[in-house]
Design an enzyme around this catalytic site. Structure first.
Site, PDB file in Angstrom:
ATOM      1  N   ARG A  99      98.220  80.185-101.632  1.00 14.37           N
ATOM      2  CA  ARG A  99      98.950  78.970-101.789  1.00 14.37           C
ATOM      3  C   ARG A  99     100.353  79.093-102.484  1.00 14.37           C
ATOM      4  NH1 ARG A  99      96.793  79.001 -98.192  1.00 14.37           N
ATOM      5  NH2 ARG A  99      94.797  78.209 -97.568  1.00 14.37           N
ATOM      6  N   SER A 110      94.315  69.569-101.837  1.00 12.30           N
ATOM      7  CA  SER A 110      93.916  70.058-102.967  1.00 12.30           C
ATOM      8  C   SER A 110      94.663  70.360-104.040  1.00 12.30           C
ATOM      9  CB  SER A 110      93.394  71.600-102.237  1.00 12.30           C
ATOM     10  OG  SER A 110      92.347  71.478-101.437  1.00 12.30           O
ATOM     11  N   GLU A 123      97.969  73.379-107.955  1.00 12.65           N
ATOM     12  CA  GLU A 123      98.564  73.709-106.454  1.00 12.65           C
ATOM     13  C   GLU A 123      99.464  72.722-106.200  1.00 12.65           C
ATOM     14  OE1 GLU A 123      95.444  74.825-103.487  1.00 12.65           O
ATOM     15  OE2 GLU A 123      96.685  73.879-102.068  1.00 12.65           O
TER      16      GLU A 123
HETATM   17  C1  LIG Z   1      95.091  65.243 -97.081  1.00  9.95           C
HETATM   18  C2  LIG Z   1      95.593  66.496 -97.143  1.00  9.95           C
HETATM   19  C3  LIG Z   1      95.043  67.642 -96.613  1.00  9.95           C
HETATM   20  C4  LIG Z   1      95.699  68.821 -97.102  1.00  9.95           C
HETATM   21  N1  LIG Z   1      95.101  70.106 -96.495  1.00  9.95           N
HETATM   22  C5  LIG Z   1      95.777  71.346 -96.642  1.00  9.95           C
HETATM   23  C6  LIG Z   1      95.482  72.384 -96.174  1.00  9.95           C
HETATM   24  O1  LIG Z   1      94.317  72.573 -95.589  1.00  9.95           O
HETATM   25  N2  LIG Z   1      96.008  73.762 -96.528  1.00  9.95           N
HETATM   26  C7  LIG Z   1      97.296  73.661 -97.263  1.00  9.95           C
HETATM   27  O2  LIG Z   1      97.969  74.693 -97.184  1.00  9.95           O
HETATM   28  N3  LIG Z   1      97.521  72.560 -97.672  1.00  9.95           N
HETATM   29  C8  LIG Z   1      96.971  71.264 -97.457  1.00  9.95           C
HETATM   30  N4  LIG Z   1      97.534  70.080 -97.986  1.00  9.95           N
HETATM   31  C9  LIG Z   1      98.678  70.352 -98.807  1.00  9.95           C
HETATM   32  C10 LIG Z   1     100.128  70.161 -98.147  1.00  9.95           C
HETATM   33  O3  LIG Z   1     100.130  69.633 -96.855  1.00  9.95           O
HETATM   34  C11 LIG Z   1     100.798  71.550 -97.963  1.00  9.95           C
HETATM   35  O4  LIG Z   1     100.795  72.166 -99.190  1.00  9.95           O
HETATM   36  C12 LIG Z   1     102.114  71.267 -97.217  1.00  9.95           C
HETATM   37  O5  LIG Z   1     102.578  72.546 -96.870  1.00  9.95           O
HETATM   38  C13 LIG Z   1     102.997  70.483 -97.867  1.00  9.95           C
HETATM   39  O6  LIG Z   1     104.236  70.337 -97.174  1.00  9.95           O
HETATM   40  P1  LIG Z   1     105.119  69.160 -97.349  1.00  9.95           P
HETATM   41  O7  LIG Z   1     106.236  69.247 -96.035  1.00  9.95           O
HETATM   42  O8  LIG Z   1     104.370  67.867 -97.534  1.00  9.95           O
HETATM   43  O9  LIG Z   1     106.006  69.710 -98.638  1.00  9.95           O
HETATM   44  P2  LIG Z   1     106.085  68.823-100.050  1.00  9.95           P
HETATM   45  O10 LIG Z   1     104.792  68.216-100.451  1.00  9.95           O
HETATM   46  O11 LIG Z   1     107.204  67.521 -99.681  1.00  9.95           O
HETATM   47  O12 LIG Z   1     106.754  69.861-100.804  1.00  9.95           O
HETATM   48  C14 LIG Z   1     106.130  70.888-101.302  1.00  9.95           C
HETATM   49  C15 LIG Z   1     106.897  72.058-101.902  1.00  9.95           C
HETATM   50  O13 LIG Z   1     107.711  72.744-100.995  1.00  9.95           O
HETATM   51  C16 LIG Z   1     109.177  72.382-101.305  1.00  9.95           C
HETATM   52  N5  LIG Z   1     109.667  72.375-100.023  1.00  9.95           N
HETATM   53  C17 LIG Z   1     109.384  71.402 -99.169  1.00  9.95           C
HETATM   54  N6  LIG Z   1     110.370  71.464 -98.170  1.00  9.95           N
HETATM   55  C18 LIG Z   1     111.214  72.402 -98.356  1.00  9.95           C
HETATM   56  C19 LIG Z   1     112.390  73.178 -97.769  1.00  9.95           C
HETATM   57  N7  LIG Z   1     112.930  72.499 -96.528  1.00  9.95           N
HETATM   58  N8  LIG Z   1     113.159  73.868 -98.412  1.00  9.95           N
HETATM   59  C20 LIG Z   1     112.679  74.240 -99.693  1.00  9.95           C
HETATM   60  N9  LIG Z   1     111.717  73.861-100.362  1.00  9.95           N
HETATM   61  C21 LIG Z   1     110.939  72.884 -99.518  1.00  9.95           C
HETATM   62  C22 LIG Z   1     109.356  71.243-102.372  1.00  9.95           C
HETATM   63  O14 LIG Z   1     110.194  71.545-103.127  1.00  9.95           O
HETATM   64  C23 LIG Z   1     107.784  71.618-103.169  1.00  9.95           C
HETATM   65  O15 LIG Z   1     108.015  72.371-104.036  1.00  9.95           O
HETATM   66  C24 LIG Z   1      97.073  69.113 -97.833  1.00  9.95           C
HETATM   67  C25 LIG Z   1      97.520  67.920 -98.183  1.00  9.95           C
HETATM   68  C26 LIG Z   1      96.898  66.459 -98.047  1.00  9.95           C
HETATM   69  C27 LIG Z   1      97.600  65.393 -98.511  1.00  9.95           C
END
Ligand SMILES: Cc1cc2nc3c(=O)[nH]c(=O)nc-3n(C[C@H](O)[C@H](O)[C@H](O)COP(=O)(O)OP(=O)(O)OC[C@H]3O[C@@H](n4cnc5c(N)ncnc54)[C@H](O)[C@@H]3O)c2cc1C
Length: 308
Positions: free
Chosen positions: A174, A224, A300
């Protein structure tokens, strides 16, 4: 003195000032962005960054599924790649797809299934965007981004294009070491073989069901909270949820925040929590685990912005 609005370059997309970020996060907490910029396209973003005064910070966000935005809001410009221009998925042949950083992971999994590209099914259950997946090395079940990435592309803080090949990136559980001052705009992914669309769809349905059974996916949460201290495959792997459970934190509360009863590595906003409640509860859990087992859990979930 010039206001922030006066200092920002003109754009074709949208800029909003003092825009609340809580609605753009899964936890539904956090203060406003000084400015929230939704670029029209890559050129708009590049021109904006090239002309933006260097002292103004820039933070990219996806759909906030791995994010605590603190109650004092975020300084400078928050960039959000929302809208169709950022969510395109284009087949390139040979099992490869070009995917916009604003595309939802689940949409990418579905597009791959339609093309008969296997190996991207794991994306179906991750509720984020490709941008967030790149930064987080997102994954679950049988895959993570590092297994399917060819290259990541974005725009640097100086407005210049940046391209990073997979072999230039250090991946861990992660986590990636991708540069923090780049707004990622798209990526090229590759599947792991071909399969009939029906077989791929069945695998995705199985992943969805398993997730629904194990995780509170309809709550206000960030998924997580802490990374497992040992990577998958480690003999007797220590899992964050087990350490939290063992430390007696299942169901623990602070203000409107609670450790999930269903999956105790998930924090929930159960009753109008503030970001401080959620982050504080996370620190309570870390302290309890450290006292119980000596393990220092690593966040994380990303935490951004100012304390109120
Ligand atoms: C119910 C639930 C279940 C989940 N299950 C999983 C799972 O099974 N596996 C897993 O890996 N994760 C899981 N996650 C966590 C999450 O979905 C992931 O980490 C996902 O990749 C985050 O994407 P996001 O677009 O929401 O990013 P954000 O939460 O908006 O941002 C996360 C990070 O990425 C950066 N970022 C986002 N977009 C960009 C961009 N375009 N350029 C540069 N930086 C950027 C942000 O600055 C931040 O540091 C879960 C979350 C929830 C709520």
């Amino acid at each position: 003195m010039q206001t922030l609005a006066e200092r920002l370059p003109p754009v074709r997309g949208r800029i909003m000032f003092q825009e609340p970020l809580a609605p753009f996060t899964w936890f539904r907490v956090g203060g406003p962005a000084d400015a929230l910029f939704i670029p029209a396209d890559r050129e708009d973003l590049a021109q904006f960054l090239a002309a933006l005064p260097a002292d103004i910070p820039v933070t990219a966000i996806g759909v906030g599924s791995n994010l605590i935005v603190r109650d004092g809001g975020v300084a400078g410009v928050v960039v959000r790649l929302a809208g169709r221009a950022w969510a395109e998925v284009t087949p390139l042949g040979d099992g490869r797809l070009e995917v916009g950083a604003g595309a939802l992971d689940a949409k990418v999994a579905e597009a791959a299934a339609k093309e008969g590209i296997a190996g991207l099914e794991f994306l179906v259950g991750i509720p984020g965007t490709i941008g967030g997946a790149l930064i987080m090395n997102a994954g679950c079940y049988d895959g993570e981004i590092k297994d399917v990435l060819i290259s990541a592309h974005g725009i640097g803080r100086d407005g210049r294009p940046v391209a990073v090949r997979r072999d230039e990136i250090e991946f861990s559980y992660r986590h990636t070491d991708l540069p923090e001052d780049v707004v990622f705009t798209h990526a090229v992914l590759v599947g792991r073989g071909a399969a009939a669309p029906e077989a791929i769809a069945a695998k995705m349905a199985d992943f969805r069901e398993r997730r629904e059974a194990a995780q509170p996916i309809r709550e206000k949460t960030g998924g997580s909270t802490f990374a497992n201290p040992d990577p998958p495959g480690t003999p007797n792997q220590r899992k964050a949820w087990q350490l939290i459970d063992q430390a007696g934190c299942r169901g623990r509360r602070r203000g409107g925040a609670q450790v999930s009863e269903k999956h105790c590595n998930f924090l929930l906003n159960v009753e109008n929590a503030t970001a401080a409640d959620i982050e504080g509860l996370g620190e309570d859990v870390r302290a309890a685990v450290r006292a119980d087992s000596g393990v220092a859990l690593r966040w994380e979930i990303k935490r951004i912005g100012r304390l109120a």
